[in-house]
Write a protein that holds these residues in place. Structure first.
Motif, PDB file in Angstrom:
ATOM      1  N   VAL A  60     -14.760   9.164   8.975  1.00 42.48           N
ATOM      2  CA  VAL A  60     -13.466   8.880   9.591  1.00 42.48           C
ATOM      3  C   VAL A  60     -12.993   7.486   9.175  1.00 42.48           C
ATOM      4  O   VAL A  60     -11.814   7.285   8.871  1.00 42.48           O
ATOM      5  N   GLY A  61     -13.906   6.523   9.128  1.00 44.81           N
ATOM      6  CA  GLY A  61     -13.548   5.174   8.705  1.00 44.81           C
ATOM      7  C   GLY A  61     -12.984   5.145   7.294  1.00 44.81           C
ATOM      8  O   GLY A  61     -11.981   4.465   7.029  1.00 44.81           O
ATOM      9  N   LEU A  62     -13.602   5.888   6.383  1.00 45.63           N
ATOM     10  CA  LEU A  62     -13.097   5.956   5.005  1.00 45.63           C
ATOM     11  C   LEU A  62     -11.722   6.623   4.960  1.00 45.63           C
ATOM     12  O   LEU A  62     -10.835   6.178   4.223  1.00 45.63           O
ATOM     13  N   GLU A  63     -11.545   7.674   5.729  1.00 47.03           N
ATOM     14  CA  GLU A  63     -10.243   8.369   5.770  1.00 47.03           C
ATOM     15  C   GLU A  63      -9.155   7.451   6.311  1.00 47.03           C
ATOM     16  O   GLU A  63      -8.042   7.402   5.781  1.00 47.03           O
ATOM     17  N   VAL A  64      -9.459   6.723   7.371  1.00 52.40           N
ATOM     18  CA  VAL A  64      -8.485   5.796   7.947  1.00 52.40           C
ATOM     19  C   VAL A  64      -8.136   4.715   6.914  1.00 52.40           C
ATOM     20  O   VAL A  64      -6.956   4.365   6.749  1.00 52.40           O
ATOM     21  N   GLN A  65      -9.144   4.208   6.209  1.00 54.71           N
ATOM     22  CA  GLN A  65      -8.910   3.181   5.190  1.00 54.71           C
ATOM     23  C   GLN A  65      -7.996   3.715   4.076  1.00 54.71           C
ATOM     24  O   GLN A  65      -7.050   3.054   3.665  1.00 54.71           O
ATOM     25  N   LYS A  66      -8.255   4.946   3.607  1.00 48.83           N
ATOM     26  CA  LYS A  66      -7.415   5.550   2.559  1.00 48.83           C
ATOM     27  C   LYS A  66      -5.980   5.713   3.029  1.00 48.83           C
ATOM     28  O   LYS A  66      -5.037   5.414   2.298  1.00 48.83           O
ATOM     29  N   ARG A  67      -5.805   6.186   4.241  1.00 55.09           N
ATOM     30  CA  ARG A  67      -4.447   6.381   4.769  1.00 55.09           C
ATOM     31  C   ARG A  67      -3.722   5.053   4.922  1.00 55.09           C
ATOM     32  O   ARG A  67      -2.534   4.953   4.645  1.00 55.09           O
ATOM     33  N   TRP A  68      -4.442   4.033   5.370  1.00 63.32           N
ATOM     34  CA  TRP A  68      -3.834   2.717   5.533  1.00 63.32           C
ATOM     35  C   TRP A  68      -3.383   2.183   4.179  1.00 63.32           C
ATOM     36  O   TRP A  68      -2.269   1.653   4.050  1.00 63.32           O
ATOM     37  N   GLU A  69      -4.217   2.330   3.159  1.00 66.33           N
ATOM     38  CA  GLU A  69      -3.852   1.870   1.813  1.00 66.33           C
ATOM     39  C   GLU A  69      -2.639   2.631   1.290  1.00 66.33           C
ATOM     40  O   GLU A  69      -1.741   2.047   0.674  1.00 66.33           O
ATOM     41  N   LEU A  70      -2.601   3.939   1.528  1.00 68.67           N
ATOM     42  CA  LEU A  70      -1.472   4.758   1.108  1.00 68.67           C
ATOM     43  C   LEU A  70      -0.193   4.306   1.815  1.00 68.67           C
ATOM     44  O   LEU A  70       0.862   4.165   1.182  1.00 68.67           O
ATOM     45  N   GLU A  71      -0.277   4.046   3.107  1.00 71.78           N
ATOM     46  CA  GLU A  71       0.886   3.575   3.855  1.00 71.78           C
ATOM     47  C   GLU A  71       1.350   2.214   3.360  1.00 71.78           C
ATOM     48  O   GLU A  71       2.554   1.955   3.285  1.00 71.78           O
ATOM     49  N   GLN A  72       0.413   1.351   3.012  1.00 68.99           N
ATOM     50  CA  GLN A  72       0.776   0.026   2.495  1.00 68.99           C
ATOM     51  C   GLN A  72       1.509   0.144   1.157  1.00 68.99           C
ATOM     52  O   GLN A  72       2.488  -0.563   0.922  1.00 68.99           O
ATOM     53  N   ARG A  73       1.013   1.040   0.296  1.00 70.79           N
ATOM     54  CA  ARG A  73       1.684   1.238  -0.997  1.00 70.79           C
ATOM     55  C   ARG A  73       3.080   1.802  -0.778  1.00 70.79           C
ATOM     56  O   ARG A  73       4.037   1.394  -1.419  1.00 70.79           O
ATOM     57  N   PHE A  74       3.194   2.756   0.139  1.00 77.18           N
ATOM     58  CA  PHE A  74       4.486   3.371   0.422  1.00 77.18           C
ATOM     59  C   PHE A  74       5.447   2.332   0.998  1.00 77.18           C
ATOM     60  O   PHE A  74       6.615   2.276   0.627  1.00 77.18           O
ATOM     61  N   ALA A  75       4.956   1.487   1.906  1.00 78.59           N
ATOM     62  CA  ALA A  75       5.781   0.463   2.539  1.00 78.59           C
ATOM     63  C   ALA A  75       6.258  -0.575   1.530  1.00 78.59           C
ATOM     64  O   ALA A  75       7.337  -1.141   1.661  1.00 78.59           O
ATOM     65  N   SER A  76       5.456  -0.826   0.489  1.00 79.78           N
ATOM     66  CA  SER A  76       5.837  -1.831  -0.512  1.00 79.78           C
ATOM     67  C   SER A  76       6.741  -1.236  -1.587  1.00 79.78           C
ATOM     68  O   SER A  76       7.142  -1.936  -2.515  1.00 79.78           O
ATOM     69  N   GLY A  77       7.065   0.050  -1.469  1.00 79.86           N
ATOM     70  CA  GLY A  77       7.988   0.673  -2.414  1.00 79.86           C
ATOM     71  C   GLY A  77       7.326   1.383  -3.556  1.00 79.86           C
ATOM     72  O   GLY A  77       7.995   1.958  -4.414  1.00 79.86           O
ATOM     73  N   GLU A  78       5.996   1.376  -3.623  1.00 77.59           N
ATOM     74  CA  GLU A  78       5.322   2.111  -4.691  1.00 77.59           C
ATOM     75  C   GLU A  78       5.520   3.592  -4.472  1.00 77.59           C
ATOM     76  O   GLU A  78       5.605   4.069  -3.351  1.00 77.59           O
ATOM     77  N   SER A  79       5.582   4.325  -5.555  1.00 75.13           N
ATOM     78  CA  SER A  79       5.703   5.769  -5.409  1.00 75.13           C
ATOM     79  C   SER A  79       4.332   6.349  -5.056  1.00 75.13           C
ATOM     80  O   SER A  79       3.307   5.803  -5.425  1.00 75.13           O
ATOM     81  N   CYS A  80       4.367   7.445  -4.344  1.00 75.67           N
ATOM     82  CA  CYS A  80       3.119   8.110  -3.948  1.00 75.67           C
ATOM     83  C   CYS A  80       2.535   8.850  -5.132  1.00 75.67           C
ATOM     84  O   CYS A  80       3.220   9.561  -5.846  1.00 75.67           O
TER      85      CYS A  80
END
Length: 197
Positions: free
Chosen positions: A175-195
């Motif tokens: 669960v910790g790894l999944e939360v970390q991956k989602r957080w990184e994905l959200e950070q990239r999305f928030a900074s304007g990077e494409s998914c």
């Protein structure tokens, strides 16, 4: 329980919870209970899963339910619990304790969890070497049961303590790894990077 929250030293109705998951404090009439009744229920469900016996305690009424618990956890700790909290047990409950102690647990001590493990085939007659045997519960799982299914609600693990138990280490890491991956994905999305999937 039926309460949204529990207040210390507040008396509550003991006629709550489903019988097979009802905590000893409810069955003995202790009206000063708390979230520990819910952790007892969690322990009953976990025991049913680990030992392949659902429900673990199958009483036909509340008195018989306490008797079924005594047959597994013994009477010694129950009597200590009753004395500690100054509870008065009905004659019916005292008779059930004696009956289940004499019939199923004359030592009065807690039984070993693995002695309760249900057979996967319903019969132990098969001696086939190729028979698939179910995996035994882990020591961590059995240890968690020891800390959830105790008579004294003050000694039972809280939800937070149970979640931190080593039994959940593997799941917690995943669960910790999944939360970390989602957080990184959200950070990239928030900074304007494409998914990128």
């Amino acid at each position: 329980g039926l309460a949204d929250f529990y207040l210390p030293n507040q008396r509550y109705n003991v006629r709550v919870a489903s019988r097979h998951y009802k905590a000893p404090e409810l069955l003995t009439g202790n009206e000063c209970y708390d979230f520990a009744i819910d952790m007892w229920g969690v322990g009953c469900i976990l025991a049913g899963l680990l030992l392949r016996r659902e429900p673990l305690f199958r009483g036909k009424d509340n008195v018989d339910q306490l008797g079924k618990i005594v047959s597994v956890l013994g009477s010694n700790d129950l009597l200590k619990y009753v004395e500690k909290y100054g509870l008065e047990l009905s004659n019916d409950i005292n008779k059930a304790i004696r009956k289940y102690t004499i019939r199923t647990n004359p030592t009065g001590r807690r039984k070993q969890w693995l002695s309760l493990l249900a057979s996967s085939t319903g019969s132990n007659k098969s001696k086939d070497v190729n028979e698939i045997r179910p995996k035994l519960p882990s020591q961590e799982g059995l240890n968690l049961l020891d800390q959830l299914l105790v008579y004294d609600h003050e000694q039972r693990l809280t939800a937070r303590e149970a979640m931190m138990h080593p039994f959940f280490d593997d799941v917690r890491d995943i669960v910790g790894l999944e939360v970390q991956k989602r957080w990184e994905l959200e950070q990239r999305f928030a900074s304007g990077e494409s998914c990128k999937y």
